[in-house]
Design a protein around this motif. Sequence first.
Motif, PDB file in Angstrom:
ATOM      1  N   TRP A  34      -1.240  26.694  44.455  1.00  0.00           N
ATOM      2  CA  TRP A  34      -1.847  27.510  45.508  1.00  0.00           C
ATOM      3  C   TRP A  34      -0.746  28.318  46.183  1.00  0.00           C
ATOM      4  N   TYR A  35      -1.038  29.589  46.379  1.00  0.00           N
ATOM      5  CA  TYR A  35      -0.150  30.498  47.097  1.00  0.00           C
ATOM      6  C   TYR A  35      -0.950  31.186  48.191  1.00  0.00           C
ATOM      7  N   ARG A  36      -0.225  31.675  49.193  1.00  0.00           N
ATOM      8  CA  ARG A  36      -0.842  32.480  50.242  1.00  0.00           C
ATOM      9  C   ARG A  36      -0.114  33.817  50.288  1.00  0.00           C
ATOM     10  N   LEU A  46       2.420  27.323  48.413  1.00  0.00           N
ATOM     11  CA  LEU A  46       1.842  26.314  49.299  1.00  0.00           C
ATOM     12  C   LEU A  46       1.966  24.910  48.704  1.00  0.00           C
ATOM     13  N   LEU A  77      -8.722  23.828  48.340  1.00  0.00           N
ATOM     14  CA  LEU A  77      -7.805  23.971  49.477  1.00  0.00           C
ATOM     15  C   LEU A  77      -8.652  23.909  50.739  1.00  0.00           C
ATOM     16  N   ASP A  86      -4.136  32.288  60.056  1.00  0.00           N
ATOM     17  CA  ASP A  86      -4.425  31.791  58.702  1.00  0.00           C
ATOM     18  C   ASP A  86      -5.028  32.888  57.831  1.00  0.00           C
ATOM     19  N   TYR A  90      -5.662  33.843  49.630  1.00  0.00           N
ATOM     20  CA  TYR A  90      -5.201  32.586  49.050  1.00  0.00           C
ATOM     21  C   TYR A  90      -5.375  32.675  47.539  1.00  0.00           C
ATOM     22  N   CYS A  92      -4.787  31.200  43.645  1.00  0.00           N
ATOM     23  CA  CYS A  92      -4.625  30.009  42.823  1.00  0.00           C
ATOM     24  C   CYS A  92      -4.096  30.443  41.459  1.00  0.00           C
TER      25      CYS A  92
END
Lengths: 115, 110
Positions: A34-36, A46, A77, A86, A90, A92
């Motif tokens: 997972w990345y943001r 993440l 997530l 936030d 996001y 994946c």
Amino acid sequence: GAGVSQTPSNKVTEKGKYVELRCDPISGHTALYWYRQSLGQGPEFLIYFQGTGAADDSGLPNDRFFAVRPEGSVSTLKIQRTERGDSAVYLCASSLSGANTGELFFGEGSRLTVL
Amino acid sequence: SQQGEEDPQALSIQEGENATMNCSYKTSINNLQWYRQNSGRGLVHLILIRSNEREKHSGRLRVTLDTSKKSSSLLITASRAADTASYFCASPGGDYKLSFGAGTTVTVRA
């Protein structure tokens, strides 16, 4: 499916609410990431799963963020008590064995907007 | 923290011209990867170059790697409007996780 699938593609929520983002990786890929990504920035790591276990969750910003991958395939997530900060896309990604040896395959992302 | 940093941040060229962007990284690597991201989309892998390689080609793409300078470059030859995108370099920041730079935004004018 042929590629990495992420749902929802867009999520608008209010500050304080709980959010779940789902990732369905490429079949057979044991590594899941997972990345943001914030506007104008590169993806920020993440969490990484190898199979069912979180091998590295050092990128999760705080304890409001949590991710699971109970059967070694689909991952979720989870973000509790969402904050405006936030808001991001996001992403994946999945891989056969991990980035040390090969490429990552990304989904289209889930765009989260916290009002 | 980000492992790679791209330069320039943005690039605007005419269709048919070449586009070159550079990437610097901080720690030793065993491979370096380049990805493309069209606006509003996910990242797509372009090319992977291993630490024992100095140059690699894929279609109109040419990637170089200089491990002594901890730098890499991506060259897109004969650019097309469809090449308009952001380009990211990425390297394993550990055994398994890929760390990305902030990217180079390329605009190809028709």
